[in-house]
Scaffold this active site. Structure first.
Site: not given
Ligand SMILES: NC(=O)c1ccc[n+]([C@@H]2O[C@H](COP(=O)([O-])OP(=O)(O)OC[C@H]3O[C@@H](n4cnc5c(N)ncnc54)[C@H](O)[C@@H]3O)[C@@H](O)[C@H]2O)c1
Ligand SMILES: CC(C)CCC[C@@H](C)[C@H]1CC[C@H]2C3=C(CC[C@]12C)[C@@]1(C)CC[C@H](O)[C@@H](C(=O)O)[C@@H]1CC3
Length: 345
Positions: A144, A148
């Site tokens: 991942y 990214k």
């Molecule tokens: N959740 C976090 O903590 C977090 C932190 C930092 C960055 N991000 C970034 O934020 C963005 C959104 O994350 P999220 O948590 O909302 O994830 P999410 O899984 O809820 O949403 C992602 C969406 O992308 C769609 N998708 C996946 N593959 C696709 C494809 N091939 N074509 C079209 N659509 C597609 C999925 O159907 C989904 O609706 C991502 O780019 C993720 O890397 C998330």
């Molecule tokens: C089982 C326990 C030790 C932890 C349970 C909680 C975890 C599922 C979350 C705590 C920090 C979270 C996190 C992400 C996913 C869910 C956790 C691991 C990311 C890796 C998701 C993708 C984003 O891009 C990352 C970011 O840079 O923000 C998230 C970092 C924190």
């Protein structure tokens, strides 16, 4: 010769708009008077005034029909970070993002705002008040993160004032809030299976957890401030709550708020990290025979036992960013939004 209609600056598309962040972004954009098209492989909801285009972002023709007369594209689609499907990450985050850029250029889109991640600089060791000029992780902790990094580079390199195509990347960290399918659900599932009794390390490590509405605010500010003469072009911006918190205090507040016990017993970080690596290797070897999904992956253990918090000074200066929702308020709203995950529900 066909004349291209100049797109309205309030017409935008959200790629990944059915997801957690994407849907919050769409709702806020609609509130602010934008006309919004969602492009996603699935339709998760309906909202008046929002048009859904179902398709895979690797399909340029499908994208082109969704980007007609659109001036701003928000790209927040990605496979779930927990997946270990290397080829899926490569196909969607890297090859697919190339296709998104190509489609934007062909459709005459003026601005592309990418949702990147602060994790692009995280290698599993402490980051304290990290700024955007930290180098990309040389040894990314998982597929991942590796993809990214490539995705962010592609989008920022595509920025071209000559072509009238401007790009910017938002790097949020640890997004949480109502409807998040990851953080709270995984935490509660682990608690229900009796796995949240332990604190990994001494529990003093500080981390950013960022409320989803603050992340949305950062995206919209970036789109609205991105201009040819602005400092935003081809830049990355950390967007956080600007309130680093102890990882285990945050987890405990959410758990206790939902009626579960807070973890109390300490385990040495090196021991848990070593065990998670061993388990990961075992799951790789056994994969042809049996699919195991460990709770404590090396990535999660690294995130749970190290400092990783980031400065959002650049966003404050260039975007006028201030997090609208405080951490305490955000935790309260989040806990209240998950009645079905309460102990005993
Ligand atoms: N959740 C976090 O903590 C977090 C932190 C930092 C960055 N991000 C970034 O934020 C963005 C959104 O994350 P999220 O948590 O909302 O994830 P999410 O899984 O809820 O949403 C992602 C969406 O992308 C769609 N998708 C996946 N593959 C696709 C494809 N091939 N074509 C079209 N659509 C597609 C999925 O159907 C989904 O609706 C991502 O780019 C993720 O890397 C998330
Ligand atoms: C089982 C326990 C030790 C932890 C349970 C909680 C975890 C599922 C979350 C705590 C920090 C979270 C996190 C992400 C996913 C869910 C956790 C691991 C990311 C890796 C998701 C993708 C984003 O891009 C990352 C970011 O840079 O923000 C998230 C970092 C924190």
């Amino acid at each position: 010769m066909a004349t291209r209609v100049r797109p309205s600056s309030k017409r935008c598309a959200v790629i990944g708009g059915s997801g957690f962040l994407g849907r919050h972004l769409v709702e806020r954009l609609v509130d602010r008077g934008y006309t919004v098209s969602v492009f996603d492989i699935r339709q998760a909801y309906e909202l008046p005034g929002v048009t859904f285009h179902l398709g895979d972002l690797c399909d340029k023709q499908a994208l082109l029909s969704a980007l007609k007369e659109v001036s701003v594209v928000f790209h927040c689609a990605s496979p779930a970070p927990g997946s270990d499907d290397r080829s899926l990450f490569q196909r969607v985050n890297v090859d697919g993002t190339r296709t998104v850029i190509q489609a934007c250029l062909e459709a005459g889109v003026q601005k592309l705002v990418l949702t990147s991640s602060a994790s692009v600089v995280f290698e599993g060791t402490d980051i304290k008040n990290g700024k955007e000029d930290l180098p990309y992780a040389k040894k990314p902790i998982d597929y991942y993160t590796a993809t990214k990094i490539q995705q962010e580079k592609l989008v920022l390199e595509a920025c071209s004032k000559e072509k009238g195509f401007l790009t910017v990347a938002i790097r949020p960290h640890g997004i949480f809030g109502p409807r998040d399918p990851q953080l709270v659900p995984i935490l509660v599932d682990s608690a229900r299976r009796g796995k949240m009794k332990f604190i990994i390390g001494d529990g003093s490590n500080l981390v950013d957890f960022t409320y989803v509405e603050n992340v949305v605010h950062g995206h919209i500010l970036a789109a609205e401030h991105l201009k040819a003469d602005s400092p935003l072009c081809a830049q990355a911006y950390h967007i956080t709550n600007d309130e680093p918190v102890r990882f285990w205090d945050f987890m405990s507040q959410v758990l206790v708020g939902l009626g579960y016990s807070a973890p109390r017993l300490h385990l040495p970080y090196a021991l848990v990290y070593g065990l998670s690596l061993l388990l990961w290797l075992i799951t790789l070897v056994l994969r042809p025979l049996v699919q195991i999904k460990p709770t404590f992956t090396p990535m999660r253990v690294a995130l749970a036992g190290t400092h990783h918090y980031y400065s959002c000074a650049r966003a404050k200066q260039d975007l006028g960013y201030r997090p609208p929702v405080s951490l305490q308020e955000a935790i309260t709203r989040t806990v209240e939004s998950y009645p079905h995950l309460r102990q005993g529900a």
